[in-house]
Design a protein around this motif. Structure first.
Motif, PDB file in Angstrom:
ATOM      1  N   ILE A 146      43.516  79.787  34.835  1.00 29.07           N
ATOM      2  CA  ILE A 146      43.564  79.504  33.404  1.00 29.07           C
ATOM      3  C   ILE A 146      44.992  79.174  33.005  1.00 29.07           C
ATOM      4  CG2 ILE A 146      43.878  81.929  32.787  1.00 29.07           C
ATOM      5  CD1 ILE A 146      42.196  81.387  30.279  1.00 29.07           C
ATOM      6  N   GLU A 147      45.156  78.226  32.094  1.00 26.56           N
ATOM      7  CA  GLU A 147      46.469  77.837  31.574  1.00 26.56           C
ATOM      8  C   GLU A 147      46.360  77.637  30.071  1.00 26.56           C
ATOM      9  OE1 GLU A 147      47.930  74.408  33.505  1.00 26.56           O
ATOM     10  OE2 GLU A 147      48.309  75.391  35.440  1.00 26.56           O
ATOM     11  N   GLY A 148      47.349  78.201  29.343  1.00 22.88           N
ATOM     12  CA  GLY A 148      47.380  78.008  27.908  1.00 22.88           C
ATOM     13  C   GLY A 148      48.247  76.828  27.531  1.00 22.88           C
ATOM     14  N   VAL A 149      48.094  76.392  26.323  1.00 23.69           N
ATOM     15  CA  VAL A 149      48.910  75.291  25.812  1.00 23.69           C
ATOM     16  C   VAL A 149      50.310  75.823  25.524  1.00 23.69           C
ATOM     17  CG1 VAL A 149      49.170  73.601  23.960  1.00 23.69           C
ATOM     18  CG2 VAL A 149      46.904  74.151  24.850  1.00 23.69           C
ATOM     19  N   LEU A 150      51.311  75.253  26.200  1.00 24.22           N
ATOM     20  CA  LEU A 150      52.668  75.788  26.105  1.00 24.22           C
ATOM     21  C   LEU A 150      53.304  75.541  24.742  1.00 24.22           C
ATOM     22  CD1 LEU A 150      54.000  74.763  29.634  1.00 24.22           C
ATOM     23  CD2 LEU A 150      53.025  76.959  28.914  1.00 24.22           C
ATOM     24  N   SER A 151      52.960  74.464  24.100  1.00 22.76           N
ATOM     25  CA  SER A 151      53.617  74.105  22.845  1.00 22.76           C
ATOM     26  C   SER A 151      53.157  74.955  21.678  1.00 22.76           C
ATOM     27  CB  SER A 151      53.362  72.623  22.531  1.00 22.76           C
ATOM     28  OG  SER A 151      51.962  72.389  22.425  1.00 22.76           O
ATOM     29  N   GLY A 152      52.100  75.713  21.846  1.00 16.69           N
ATOM     30  CA  GLY A 152      51.596  76.528  20.754  1.00 16.69           C
ATOM     31  C   GLY A 152      50.631  75.751  19.866  1.00 16.69           C
ATOM     32  N   ILE A 246      45.217  85.497  28.889  1.00 17.91           N
ATOM     33  CA  ILE A 246      46.454  84.880  28.403  1.00 17.91           C
ATOM     34  C   ILE A 246      46.536  85.050  26.894  1.00 17.91           C
ATOM     35  CG2 ILE A 246      46.548  83.185  30.271  1.00 17.91           C
ATOM     36  CD1 ILE A 246      45.541  81.112  28.219  1.00 17.91           C
ATOM     37  N   ASN A 247      47.767  85.053  26.415  1.00 17.82           N
ATOM     38  CA  ASN A 247      48.025  85.122  24.982  1.00 17.82           C
ATOM     39  C   ASN A 247      48.578  83.768  24.552  1.00 17.82           C
ATOM     40  OD1 ASN A 247      50.382  85.948  22.751  1.00 17.82           O
ATOM     41  ND2 ASN A 247      48.388  86.894  22.436  1.00 17.82           N
ATOM     42  N   ILE A 248      47.969  83.189  23.615  1.00 15.22           N
ATOM     43  CA  ILE A 248      48.395  81.855  23.188  1.00 15.22           C
ATOM     44  C   ILE A 248      49.432  81.982  22.071  1.00 15.22           C
ATOM     45  CG2 ILE A 248      46.216  80.784  23.852  1.00 15.22           C
ATOM     46  CD1 ILE A 248      45.419  80.813  20.919  1.00 15.22           C
ATOM     47  N   THR A 249      50.272  80.964  21.957  1.00 13.31           N
ATOM     48  CA  THR A 249      51.299  80.926  20.919  1.00 13.31           C
ATOM     49  C   THR A 249      50.701  80.316  19.665  1.00 13.31           C
ATOM     50  OG1 THR A 249      53.026  80.678  22.578  1.00 13.31           O
ATOM     51  CG2 THR A 249      53.583  80.086  20.314  1.00 13.31           C
TER      52      THR A 249
END
Length: 641
Positions: A146-152, A246-249
């Motif tokens: 799993i990967e979250g969106v880095l830019s928030g 994961i915790n998203i920004t």
């Protein structure tokens, strides 16, 4: 007539054949499906029984190809068992026969082996039969990534935005992906949640599945944990594999700010460096500005930190911080305030100031305090020793011991760093006061003896001392020591007759006297009583030193006279003639040894003559003992060598 009989015979024969077939049957059993992991071995059983024992049995195995046609892969009868050549299974299958039937074993199962396998049994007159089994192949996928969106993701987005993606690779059959928020499944919802799935069939035949979660976030999602779960089939079961959370920004505007004093801890005093920090609840943090209440002047700060160096009481007041949210219309809506109090302690004020003159026997109340924003405490010291506590100090019935400097220290118990001090010098005035309590002292001394008389007085102003001596005319002052309020005088006096010595001490406030009555004693008598106020050890030491010096001088004089030959040597009144003789042998030189022996020492003096000739008796040398201060001889002898 023959034809009908023939037809009837054929009819009868056909009916018999049908009846035989109906009675002679084969019972054939195979599993509908056989499930196996890829790269493992699969066993497909084929069980059969006959109602009539056949004379021979032939078993053939077939597989359906992708195009739909069937291809035989194995053949066996009572005499042989054979795997067909030139098929995809020629080197991967074996057939095991037993009393109930046969078992087809496929080794190193591939994904392409997922197809139908047929077992055909022929017993000829005993009956025929055919059945099939579907072979299903499974390969578990890799764990999900799993990967979250880095830019928030911003909460201001109007539609669901992609917040994370989940991928699982190399699985068969196709795995499924499910999304979770804090372990609660997320289901697609119009305008809120949308899941986009991409399925890829790799060249190996395995599946890769990628799922993108589009989600309309809120501020509450900043603390949520998102995860994905992969479900996949295995032989006779369904298994799952969950990804990490994961915790998203989440980007959201500032709705409130908080201001606090970061340092120093506790109360603030003048001279401290104060750090005030302000932080908003928005993400990313909005710029922060500081100002004093009712002032539009922006204070210098850096990343929400305001530093006030060496503060004074003028820095006390209310401080405000504001959030400069870019989309905010009115900045004043997001503000917080802090009351800063800078505590102080002014220099100590001592009353009376500097110095105060008191008369002996008077009383005085001294005060010491300092203006402060907090409650103060005062301690009094004299010569480094604590003499009182409190803002006031009472000096009752003053004496000369009361005089001196009094220091006061003012502190703030609740804030140890604050301290100030002051002092007052107390002067006590009064008539002279003798150190000794006795005012009249009786002494006795032999005529010609010396006495030291002492007089020590204190007072303010410092008294003066004069001596009044009647009787002895030989006296002088040998020591005098003065301080701010004391005087000490010592006189030495030669007793020649009965004497009265009076020490007179005076200042502006009075007079004080001390009398010595000295009774002289003739030299032949021993004094019956002697009393002196001064220790005579100093005079004795002086006499000893003078005696030693006189002896040293006298010794030097005798030594000088001896060197010059002015002193005769020998015992007084004693003369000893020492017979001397000369040797019969003549030599160029006569060696004459004179041996002198003292009581405790022995000396040998070698005297050499200048003439070696024998002399007559009247020419012999004599040694005569004479009085001598430098030697003490017992005898003198000549020895001719």
């Amino acid at each position: 007539m023959a034809l009908p009989n023939t037809s009837l015979l054929l009819f009868v024969l056909q009916m018999c054949a049908v009846a035989w077939q109906a009675w002679a049957l084969v019972d054939l059993k195979m599993e509908d499906t056989v499930e196996v992991y890829m790269d493992e071995s699969a066993e497909i059983p084929c069980l059969y029984t006959f109602t009539v024992k056949p004379s021979t049995v032939m078993v053939q195995w077939f597989v359906r190809e992708r195009e739909g046609n069937r291809v035989r892969i194995s053949y066996s009868d009572l005499t042989m068992q054979k795997v067909d050549e030139n098929t995809i299974y020629s080197d991967r299958i074996t057939v095991q026969s037993n009393s109930d039937g046969e078992t087809l074993t496929i080794q190193d199962v591939k994904l392409s082996d997922e197809r139908e396998f047929f077992c055909q049994v022929t017993g000829f007159a005993a009956g025929n039969g055919e059945a099939r089994t579907l072979l299903k192949v499974f390969d578990p996928p890799e764990p999900p990534v799993i990967e979250g969106v880095l830019s928030g993701v911003s909460v201001s987005s109007d539609s669901p935005a992609k917040i994370a993606s989940c991928e699982t690779r190399d699985g068969f059959p196709k795995p499924n992906i499910t999304w979770y928020r804090d372990h609660i499944p997320i289901h697609p919802a119009n305008g809120l949640v949308n899941v986009v799935t991409l399925v890829t069939r790799e060249s190996s035949g395995l599946y890769t599945v990628q799922s993108d979660l589009h989600y309309k976030v809120t501020k509450e999602d900043k603390d949520a944990h998102f995860s994905c779960e992969v479900s996949y089939f295995v032989p006779a079961a369904v298994r799952t594999s969950e990804s990490k959370g994961i915790n998203i920004t989440v980007h959201y505007p500032t709705t409130s700010v908080e201001i606090w004093k970061e340092s120093p801890e506790g109360l603030v005093k003048e001279g401290d460096t104060v750090e005030i920090r302000c932080q908003g609840d928005g993400n990313p943090p909005a710029p922060i500005i500081f100002n004093r209440e009712q002032s539009d002047v922006e204070l210098d700060s850096y990343h929400g930190l305001l530093v006030l160096k060496e503060v004074s009481r003028a820095d006390s007041g209310v401080y405000e911080c504001h959030s400069l949210e870019l989309d905010a219309v009115n900045h004043d809506e997001v503000v917080d305030t802090l009351q800063l109090t800078v505590h102080y302690l002014d220099p100590a004020v001592v009353m009376p100031k500097d110095s105060e003159i008191m008369l002996k026997g008077e009383s005085l109340i001294a005060t010491c305090n300092a203006l402060s924003s907090l409650e103060t405490s005062t301690v009094w010291f004299k010569d480094g020793i604590e003499v009182g506590r409190g803002h006031t100090m009472q000096l009752l019935d003053a004496t000369f011991d009361t005089a001196g400097q009094y220091d006061c220290e003012v502190t703030v118990p609740s804030l140890p760093g604050l301290l100030t001090s002051g002092s007052v010098h107390i002067i006590v005035q009064g008539p002279p006061q003798m150190k000794d309590a006795e005012r009249e002292i009786e002494l006795t001394e032999k005529v010609g003896g010396w006495l030291n008389l002492s007089c020590e007085v204190r007072g303010h102003p410092r008294p003066s001392i004069t001596w009044s001596i009647t009787g002895s005319q030989s006296w002088r002052e040998v020591a005098k020591r003065e301080t701010e309020e004391q005087i000490h005088s010592v006189v030495t006096l030669k007793v020649t007759t009965d004497t009265v010595a009076i020490c007179n001490s005076t200042n502006d406030f009075g007079i004080e006297t001390k009398t010595y009555n000295i009774r002289s004693i003739p030299f032949s008598q021993t004094p019956t009583a002697r009393k002196t106020s001064v220790d005579n050890s100093g005079v004795i030491i002086v006499v000893i030193i003078v005696s030693i010096l006189l002896l040293a001088i006298l010794g030097s004089v005798f030594y000088f006279l001896y060197k010059k030959g002015k002193l005769p040597c020998g015992r007084s009144g004693k003369q000893e003639i020492i017979n001397a003789y000369s040797t019969k042998e003549k030599t160029n030189k006569d060696d004459i040894v004179v041996e002198m022996k003292a009581k405790k020492t022995e000396e040998s003096v070698l005297l050499k003559g200048v003439n070696g000739e024998k002399k007559p008796l009247n020419d012999q040398h004599y040694a005569t003992t004479q009085p001598c201060f430098c030697c003490n001889f017992e005898h003198v002898s000549y020895n001719n060598v």
